[in-house]
Scaffold this motif. Structure first.
Motif, PDB file in Angstrom:
ATOM      1  N   ALA A  28       0.840  -1.196   0.000  1.00 33.16           N
ATOM      2  CA  ALA A  28       0.000   0.000   0.000  1.00 33.16           C
ATOM      3  C   ALA A  28       0.873   1.243   0.000  1.00 33.16           C
ATOM      4  CB  ALA A  28      -0.917   0.019   1.222  1.00 33.16           C
ATOM      5  N   VAL A  29       0.331   2.309  -0.588  1.00 33.97           N
ATOM      6  CA  VAL A  29       0.949   3.629  -0.521  1.00 33.97           C
ATOM      7  C   VAL A  29       0.238   4.410   0.580  1.00 33.97           C
ATOM      8  CG1 VAL A  29       1.436   5.796  -1.712  1.00 33.97           C
ATOM      9  CG2 VAL A  29       1.536   3.626  -2.974  1.00 33.97           C
ATOM     10  N   THR A  30       0.963   4.731   1.635  1.00 31.08           N
ATOM     11  CA  THR A  30       0.415   5.491   2.753  1.00 31.08           C
ATOM     12  C   THR A  30       1.018   6.884   2.734  1.00 31.08           C
ATOM     13  OG1 THR A  30       0.129   3.504   4.102  1.00 31.08           O
ATOM     14  CG2 THR A  30       0.144   5.625   5.252  1.00 31.08           C
ATOM     15  N   TYR A  31       0.154   7.892   2.720  1.00 30.23           N
ATOM     16  CA  TYR A  31       0.628   9.278   2.777  1.00 30.23           C
ATOM     17  C   TYR A  31       0.528   9.790   4.207  1.00 30.23           C
ATOM     18  CZ  TYR A  31       1.512  10.477  -2.097  1.00 30.23           C
ATOM     19  OH  TYR A  31       2.074  10.562  -3.351  1.00 30.23           O
ATOM     20  N   LEU A  32       1.637  10.342   4.699  1.00 33.82           N
ATOM     21  CA  LEU A  32       1.704  10.953   6.021  1.00 33.82           C
ATOM     22  C   LEU A  32       1.536  12.456   5.832  1.00 33.82           C
ATOM     23  CD1 LEU A  32       2.310  10.694   9.071  1.00 33.82           C
ATOM     24  CD2 LEU A  32       4.751  10.798   8.497  1.00 33.82           C
ATOM     25  N   LEU A  33       0.418  12.982   6.318  1.00 32.35           N
ATOM     26  CA  LEU A  33       0.040  14.364   6.068  1.00 32.35           C
ATOM     27  C   LEU A  33       0.060  15.183   7.354  1.00 32.35           C
ATOM     28  CD1 LEU A  33      -3.078  13.608   3.826  1.00 32.35           C
ATOM     29  CD2 LEU A  33      -0.709  13.936   3.068  1.00 32.35           C
ATOM     30  N   LEU A 186       1.181  17.941  -0.898  1.00 30.06           N
ATOM     31  CA  LEU A 186       0.384  17.983  -2.122  1.00 30.06           C
ATOM     32  C   LEU A 186      -0.823  17.060  -1.981  1.00 30.06           C
ATOM     33  CD1 LEU A 186       3.242  17.936  -4.797  1.00 30.06           C
ATOM     34  CD2 LEU A 186       2.120  19.895  -3.722  1.00 30.06           C
ATOM     35  N   LEU A 187      -1.915  17.600  -1.470  1.00 31.38           N
ATOM     36  CA  LEU A 187      -3.094  16.785  -1.188  1.00 31.38           C
ATOM     37  C   LEU A 187      -3.727  16.225  -2.452  1.00 31.38           C
ATOM     38  CD1 LEU A 187      -4.835  18.743   1.692  1.00 31.38           C
ATOM     39  CD2 LEU A 187      -3.173  16.891   1.840  1.00 31.38           C
ATOM     40  N   ASP A 188      -3.661  16.971  -3.540  1.00 30.87           N
ATOM     41  CA  ASP A 188      -4.220  16.460  -4.795  1.00 30.87           C
ATOM     42  C   ASP A 188      -3.494  15.192  -5.236  1.00 30.87           C
ATOM     43  OD1 ASP A 188      -6.060  18.462  -4.902  1.00 30.87           O
ATOM     44  OD2 ASP A 188      -5.033  19.657  -6.414  1.00 30.87           O
ATOM     45  N   GLU A 189      -2.177  15.188  -5.068  1.00 27.67           N
ATOM     46  CA  GLU A 189      -1.412  14.012  -5.458  1.00 27.67           C
ATOM     47  C   GLU A 189      -1.676  12.846  -4.514  1.00 27.67           C
ATOM     48  OE1 GLU A 189       0.656  11.633  -7.837  1.00 27.67           O
ATOM     49  OE2 GLU A 189       0.035  13.698  -8.250  1.00 27.67           O
ATOM     50  N   ALA A 190      -1.781  13.146  -3.227  1.00 26.07           N
ATOM     51  CA  ALA A 190      -2.117  12.096  -2.268  1.00 26.07           C
ATOM     52  C   ALA A 190      -3.475  11.485  -2.597  1.00 26.07           C
ATOM     53  CB  ALA A 190      -2.113  12.657  -0.847  1.00 26.07           C
ATOM     54  N   ASP A 219     -17.719  12.869   5.511  1.00 27.19           N
ATOM     55  CA  ASP A 219     -18.736  13.215   4.512  1.00 27.19           C
ATOM     56  C   ASP A 219     -18.132  14.090   3.415  1.00 27.19           C
ATOM     57  OD1 ASP A 219     -21.256  13.159   3.397  1.00 27.19           O
ATOM     58  OD2 ASP A 219     -21.945  14.946   4.480  1.00 27.19           O
ATOM     59  N   ALA A 220     -16.977  13.654   2.928  1.00 25.55           N
ATOM     60  CA  ALA A 220     -16.243  14.450   1.943  1.00 25.55           C
ATOM     61  C   ALA A 220     -16.013  13.635   0.679  1.00 25.55           C
ATOM     62  CB  ALA A 220     -14.900  14.891   2.523  1.00 25.55           C
ATOM     63  N   THR A 221     -15.941  14.336  -0.439  1.00 25.42           N
ATOM     64  CA  THR A 221     -15.569  13.700  -1.697  1.00 25.42           C
ATOM     65  C   THR A 221     -14.141  14.058  -2.092  1.00 25.42           C
ATOM     66  OG1 THR A 221     -16.483  15.567  -2.945  1.00 25.42           O
ATOM     67  CG2 THR A 221     -17.939  13.684  -2.538  1.00 25.42           C
ATOM     68  N   ARG A 222     -13.560  15.063  -1.429  1.00 21.01           N
ATOM     69  CA  ARG A 222     -12.196  15.483  -1.715  1.00 21.01           C
ATOM     70  C   ARG A 222     -11.345  15.344  -0.460  1.00 21.01           C
ATOM     71  NH1 ARG A 222     -10.995  18.870  -5.755  1.00 21.01           N
ATOM     72  NH2 ARG A 222      -8.893  18.167  -5.194  1.00 21.01           N
ATOM     73  N   LEU A 223     -10.115  14.919  -0.642  1.00 18.43           N
ATOM     74  CA  LEU A 223      -9.201  14.775   0.482  1.00 18.43           C
ATOM     75  C   LEU A 223      -8.974  16.106   1.185  1.00 18.43           C
ATOM     76  CD1 LEU A 223      -7.201  13.220   2.226  1.00 18.43           C
ATOM     77  CD2 LEU A 223      -5.491  13.488   0.409  1.00 18.43           C
ATOM     78  N   GLU A 224      -8.888  17.178   0.419  1.00 20.27           N
ATOM     79  CA  GLU A 224      -8.650  18.488   1.028  1.00 20.27           C
ATOM     80  C   GLU A 224      -9.735  18.840   2.039  1.00 20.27           C
ATOM     81  OE1 GLU A 224      -9.034  22.964  -0.607  1.00 20.27           O
ATOM     82  OE2 GLU A 224      -7.408  21.800  -1.534  1.00 20.27           O
ATOM     83  N   ASP A 225     -10.992  18.559   1.699  1.00 15.95           N
ATOM     84  CA  ASP A 225     -12.091  18.877   2.601  1.00 15.95           C
ATOM     85  C   ASP A 225     -12.019  18.052   3.879  1.00 15.95           C
ATOM     86  OD1 ASP A 225     -13.077  20.697   0.750  1.00 15.95           O
ATOM     87  OD2 ASP A 225     -14.347  19.190  -0.226  1.00 15.95           O
ATOM     88  N   ALA A 226     -11.747  16.755   3.741  1.00 18.41           N
ATOM     89  CA  ALA A 226     -11.645  15.900   4.923  1.00 18.41           C
ATOM     90  C   ALA A 226     -10.449  16.283   5.777  1.00 18.41           C
ATOM     91  CB  ALA A 226     -11.534  14.439   4.491  1.00 18.41           C
ATOM     92  N   TYR A 227      -9.353  16.630   5.124  1.00 23.96           N
ATOM     93  CA  TYR A 227      -8.147  17.043   5.846  1.00 23.96           C
ATOM     94  C   TYR A 227      -8.401  18.318   6.640  1.00 23.96           C
ATOM     95  CZ  TYR A 227      -3.433  18.913   6.522  1.00 23.96           C
ATOM     96  OH  TYR A 227      -2.305  19.442   7.073  1.00 23.96           O
ATOM     97  N   LEU A 228      -9.028  19.299   6.025  1.00 25.61           N
ATOM     98  CA  LEU A 228      -9.309  20.544   6.725  1.00 25.61           C
ATOM     99  C   LEU A 228     -10.279  20.325   7.879  1.00 25.61           C
ATOM    100  CD1 LEU A 228      -9.608  23.033   3.721  1.00 25.61           C
ATOM    101  CD2 LEU A 228      -7.754  22.895   5.404  1.00 25.61           C
TER     102      LEU A 228
END
Length: 236
Positions: A28-33, A186-190, A219-228
């Motif tokens: 698996a590819v795990t991103y540490l944000l 880079l959340l888009d890339e993650a 309840d998000a469709t984008r990682l950026e929203d869930a991250y924020l």
């Protein structure tokens, strides 16, 4: 696989990292944000045995990591694009690492080819761009054919073609069974490439889940929203 249990790191009596428990899986590819200063690089350095935690244990592929001891045989890492002698060539740098780790010299040519550096391998590293230095560091990390791979901000300095190449390389490694742990802003890339995300707040674990599960939980469709949401950067 990386297994972390009861990990704390303290500087001058202040706890800067506190992770009760997490497992970074194989294949698996795990991103540490996380924002700057939340402990991402500190965590990678603990996994490598560069930093000794105040408490807790880390196991890499079943071997306990002990600071100051030898690096686990199956661990590859690229943590700092500045960790090069500018007077060395890429080929010389990689040959030096290969000798130090008891690897066959033929492996150098293989990783130079994998990272598209063969044509510039005899150029001094001081003449390399940031993106090219990132490739040298990744080549060094791949020398041992690692079962667990750590990369700290490897996308910095890469152009669009380089990011596309990196995305494919990480996916290929994970699909072959490698445990891949990558830090990035880079959340888009993650979002494009992560199987799993781990989010750090100031020294603590805020989230640790497969990407689809993480999105559903907020309840998000984008990682950026869930991250924020999880970092309180935006109301849910």
């Amino acid at each position: 696989m990386i297994e972390i249990r009861g990990l704390t790191v303290r500087y001058a009596g202040t706890t800067v990292l506190d992770i009760p428990e997490t497992t970074v899986p194989d294949a698996a590819v795990t991103y540490l944000l996380g924002l700057n200063g939340t402990g991402k690089s500190t965590l990678l350095r603990c996994v490598c045995g560069i930093i000794a935690p105040a408490t807790g244990t880390i196991h890499v592929d079943g071997t306990r990591v002990r600071a100051g001891h030898s690096t686990p045989a199956g661990l590859g890492m690229h943590l700092d694009h500045r960790a090069f002698d500018p007077h060395h060539t890429a080929r010389r740098h990689l040959r030096w690492i290969a000798r130090a780790r008891g690897l066959a010299p033929d492996r150098v040519a293989e990783v130079l080819d994998t990272t598209a550096l063969t044509e510039v391998a005899d150029r001094r590293l001081g003449q390399y761009s940031l993106g090219m230095l990132q490739r040298v560091g990744i080549a060094a990390a791949l020398l041992t054919r690692p079962h667990t791979l750590l990369l700290d901000e490897p996308l910095n300095g890469l152009d669009i073609a380089g990011i596309h190449w990196m995305r494919g390389l990480l996916r290929e490694l994970a699909d072959a069974g490698t445990c891949v742990l990558v830090t990035s802003h880079l959340l888009d890339e993650a979002e494009r490439n992560a199987d799993r995300v781990v989010v750090l707040g100031p020294g603590q674990l805020l989230a640790d889940a497969p990407l689809p599960e993480f999105l559903r939980a907020h309840d998000a469709t984008r990682l950026e929203d869930a991250y924020l949401c999880v970092t309180n950067g935006h109301p849910s």
